[in-house]
Scaffold this active site. Structure first.
Site, PDB file in Angstrom:
ATOM      1  N   GLY A  30       1.347  -1.354   4.415  1.00 58.36           N
ATOM      2  CA  GLY A  30       1.651  -0.023   3.913  1.00 58.36           C
ATOM      3  C   GLY A  30       2.552   0.796   4.808  1.00 58.36           C
ATOM      4  O   GLY A  30       3.739   1.001   4.529  1.00 58.36           O
ATOM      5  N   HIS A  31       2.007   1.236   5.916  1.00 55.53           N
ATOM      6  CA  HIS A  31       2.652   2.272   6.711  1.00 55.53           C
ATOM      7  C   HIS A  31       4.085   1.933   7.103  1.00 55.53           C
ATOM      8  O   HIS A  31       5.003   2.743   6.942  1.00 55.53           O
ATOM      9  CB  HIS A  31       1.802   2.559   7.959  1.00 55.53           C
ATOM     10  N   HIS A  57      -3.427  -4.518   7.951  1.00 54.81           N
ATOM     11  CA  HIS A  57      -3.557  -3.349   8.819  1.00 54.81           C
ATOM     12  C   HIS A  57      -2.634  -3.420  10.021  1.00 54.81           C
ATOM     13  O   HIS A  57      -2.730  -4.334  10.830  1.00 54.81           O
ATOM     14  CB  HIS A  57      -4.995  -3.108   9.299  1.00 54.81           C
ATOM     15  N   GLY A  58      -1.724  -2.472  10.061  1.00 56.17           N
ATOM     16  CA  GLY A  58      -0.848  -2.336  11.226  1.00 56.17           C
ATOM     17  C   GLY A  58       0.263  -3.364  11.290  1.00 56.17           C
ATOM     18  O   GLY A  58       1.024  -3.390  12.265  1.00 56.17           O
ATOM     19  N   THR A  88      -6.949   6.509   9.742  1.00 56.80           N
ATOM     20  CA  THR A  88      -6.795   5.389   8.814  1.00 56.80           C
ATOM     21  C   THR A  88      -8.038   4.530   8.985  1.00 56.80           C
ATOM     22  O   THR A  88      -8.886   4.831   9.826  1.00 56.80           O
ATOM     23  CB  THR A  88      -5.488   4.609   9.113  1.00 56.80           C
ATOM     24  N   THR A  89      -8.161   3.462   8.184  1.00 56.39           N
ATOM     25  CA  THR A  89      -9.371   2.633   8.277  1.00 56.39           C
ATOM     26  C   THR A  89      -9.412   1.977   9.654  1.00 56.39           C
ATOM     27  O   THR A  89      -8.581   1.130   9.962  1.00 56.39           O
ATOM     28  CB  THR A  89      -9.348   1.550   7.167  1.00 56.39           C
ATOM     29  N   ARG A 129      -7.709  12.600   0.474  1.00 54.07           N
ATOM     30  CA  ARG A 129      -6.628  13.176   1.303  1.00 54.07           C
ATOM     31  C   ARG A 129      -5.235  12.766   0.828  1.00 54.07           C
ATOM     32  O   ARG A 129      -4.268  13.436   1.107  1.00 54.07           O
ATOM     33  CB  ARG A 129      -6.813  12.797   2.773  1.00 54.07           C
ATOM     34  N   HIS A 130      -5.149  11.573   0.189  1.00 54.37           N
ATOM     35  CA  HIS A 130      -3.831  11.207  -0.358  1.00 54.37           C
ATOM     36  C   HIS A 130      -3.955  10.810  -1.832  1.00 54.37           C
ATOM     37  O   HIS A 130      -3.695  11.624  -2.702  1.00 54.37           O
ATOM     38  CB  HIS A 130      -3.097  10.166   0.506  1.00 54.37           C
ATOM     39  N   HIS A 136      -5.649   3.472  -1.836  1.00 53.61           N
ATOM     40  CA  HIS A 136      -6.969   3.780  -1.289  1.00 53.61           C
ATOM     41  C   HIS A 136      -7.356   5.180  -1.770  1.00 53.61           C
ATOM     42  O   HIS A 136      -6.750   6.165  -1.335  1.00 53.61           O
ATOM     43  CB  HIS A 136      -6.901   3.726   0.239  1.00 53.61           C
ATOM     44  N   ARG A 178       2.416  19.098   0.577  1.00 53.36           N
ATOM     45  CA  ARG A 178       2.930  20.316  -0.019  1.00 53.36           C
ATOM     46  C   ARG A 178       2.037  20.822  -1.162  1.00 53.36           C
ATOM     47  O   ARG A 178       1.862  22.023  -1.331  1.00 53.36           O
ATOM     48  CB  ARG A 178       4.353  20.062  -0.541  1.00 53.36           C
ATOM     49  N   ARG A 214      -9.710   7.750  -1.185  1.00 48.00           N
ATOM     50  CA  ARG A 214     -10.720   8.060  -0.163  1.00 48.00           C
ATOM     51  C   ARG A 214     -11.672   9.119  -0.663  1.00 48.00           C
ATOM     52  O   ARG A 214     -11.341   9.917  -1.544  1.00 48.00           O
ATOM     53  CB  ARG A 214     -10.043   8.548   1.129  1.00 48.00           C
ATOM     54  N   ASP A 269      -0.167   4.485  -0.248  1.00 45.54           N
ATOM     55  CA  ASP A 269      -0.933   5.711   0.016  1.00 45.54           C
ATOM     56  C   ASP A 269      -0.087   6.840   0.586  1.00 45.54           C
ATOM     57  O   ASP A 269      -0.279   8.018   0.277  1.00 45.54           O
ATOM     58  CB  ASP A 269      -2.050   5.434   1.034  1.00 45.54           C
ATOM     59  N   HIS A 270       0.855   6.462   1.474  1.00 45.72           N
ATOM     60  CA  HIS A 270       1.559   7.531   2.188  1.00 45.72           C
ATOM     61  C   HIS A 270       2.629   8.229   1.351  1.00 45.72           C
ATOM     62  O   HIS A 270       3.150   9.269   1.765  1.00 45.72           O
ATOM     63  CB  HIS A 270       2.084   7.030   3.533  1.00 45.72           C
ATOM     64  N   GLU A 285      -8.534   0.081  -2.878  1.00 43.45           N
ATOM     65  CA  GLU A 285      -9.372   0.120  -1.668  1.00 43.45           C
ATOM     66  C   GLU A 285     -10.352   1.257  -1.826  1.00 43.45           C
ATOM     67  O   GLU A 285      -9.961   2.365  -2.228  1.00 43.45           O
ATOM     68  CB  GLU A 285      -8.516   0.410  -0.441  1.00 43.45           C
ATOM     69  N   ASN A 341       0.852  -1.186   0.000  1.00 48.59           N
ATOM     70  CA  ASN A 341       0.000   0.000   0.000  1.00 48.59           C
ATOM     71  C   ASN A 341       0.899   1.252   0.000  1.00 48.59           C
ATOM     72  O   ASN A 341       1.676   1.454   0.934  1.00 48.59           O
ATOM     73  CB  ASN A 341      -0.886  -0.036   1.252  1.00 48.59           C
ATOM     74  N   GLU A 394     -10.546  -9.730   3.519  1.00 53.30           N
ATOM     75  CA  GLU A 394      -9.291  -9.305   4.133  1.00 53.30           C
ATOM     76  C   GLU A 394      -9.573  -9.120   5.615  1.00 53.30           C
ATOM     77  O   GLU A 394     -10.410  -8.283   5.992  1.00 53.30           O
ATOM     78  CB  GLU A 394      -8.780  -8.001   3.505  1.00 53.30           C
TER      79      GLU A 394
END
Ligand code: PXP
Length: 250
Positions: free
Chosen positions: A219-220, A197-198, A107-108, A56-57, A50, A18, A52, A9-10, A77, A7, A158
């Protein structure tokens, strides 16, 4: 071998920090397409984005671009809404993961309540399947959510590992047992089982106790590690750790 969905996204979170809403002559960076390619070089089996509702991203254009340019399966997603169905019908991702979405969340935060939204989700799954996207439901590891997902025709679930990942060590075993039971049930109903997730590197030996897993979505922690070693290397480290554990994934 358990597949790794990365993932990214970040990467877009950093770009939007920016460039959100700014018109500028400079090319916005970092480039999401470069990120998808680096993830592929590092061994990602699929790319997850994702889009959203609040954008936002990731933007729709990012998803279109990755779908067009990157020769890996794209997992989109998205919230379970009509407007996102329209986005999916333009992007045509290989996979769609339906997630709950609240504007205020970072986050979700929870799983999709499939039981409460059966009729609407049945239609959405049928429409997405008809356009060629395989659908998974992002759900808490609860038997009723798994039964409802199977009933309405989703081929994959998932399992939300967020509670496992974020709970105190002495409570992790209980949550892991819930995930193990959920994966067994899902498999017995003919569902393909993913988890996400996580998840961090340090969780993998525990996650490897969950049976029938065919994919992890992460992802993160990969993006966080990429700040120091680069994205290709960060993906490669995660992929290698999964590969080393794969024989012990039951
Ligand atoms: N799976 C789903 C459905 C998600 O919503 C997310 C977060 O966007 C992930 C996996 C990845 O979670 P993390 O970024 O914590 O690895």
């Amino acid at each position: 071998m358990v597949h790794l969905g990365v993932n990214i996204d970040h990467v877009a979170t950093l770009r939007q920090a920016r460039y959100a809403g700014e018109s500028t002559a400079a090319t916005p960076e970092p480039d999401v397409l470069d990120a998808a390619r680096a993830a592929m070089q590092g061994g990602a089996d699929s790319i997850t984005l994702h889009v959203r509702e609040d954008r936002r991203h990731m933007q729709e254009e990012d998803a279109l671009c990755v779908r067009r340019e990157v020769p890996l399966p794209l997992n989109l997603e998205m919230g379970a809404t009509e407007s996102m169905l329209a986005v999916a019908s333009r992007v045509r991702p290989n996979f769609v993961c339906l997630v709950p979405e609240r504007r205020q969340e970072l986050t979700t935060e929870g799983g999709l309540d499939v039981c409460a939204r059966r009729a609407q989700l049945r239609e959405l799954v049928a429409a997405l399947t008809a356009q060629g996207s395989r659908v998974s439901m992002f759900i808490a590891p609860e038997p009723e959510q798994i039964h409802a997902s199977a009933e309405l025709g989703a081929p994959m679930v998932e399992l939300h590992t967020g509670r496992f990942a974020n709970t105190a060590a002495h409570e992790q075993e209980e949550e892991l047992q819930r995930l193990i039971r959920a994966a067994s049930l899902a498999h017995s109903l003919g569902l393909e089982v993913h988890a996400g997730h996580g998840i961090r590197l340090a969780h993998l030996s525990q996650i490897a106790r969950i049976p029938y897993l065919s994919e992890l979505n992460i992802g993160h922690t990969i993006i966080a590690r990429a700040v120091f070693v680069g994205l290709e290397q960060a993906v490669c480290e995660m992929k290698r750790a999964i590969a080393e554990l794969s024989p012990s994934f039951p």
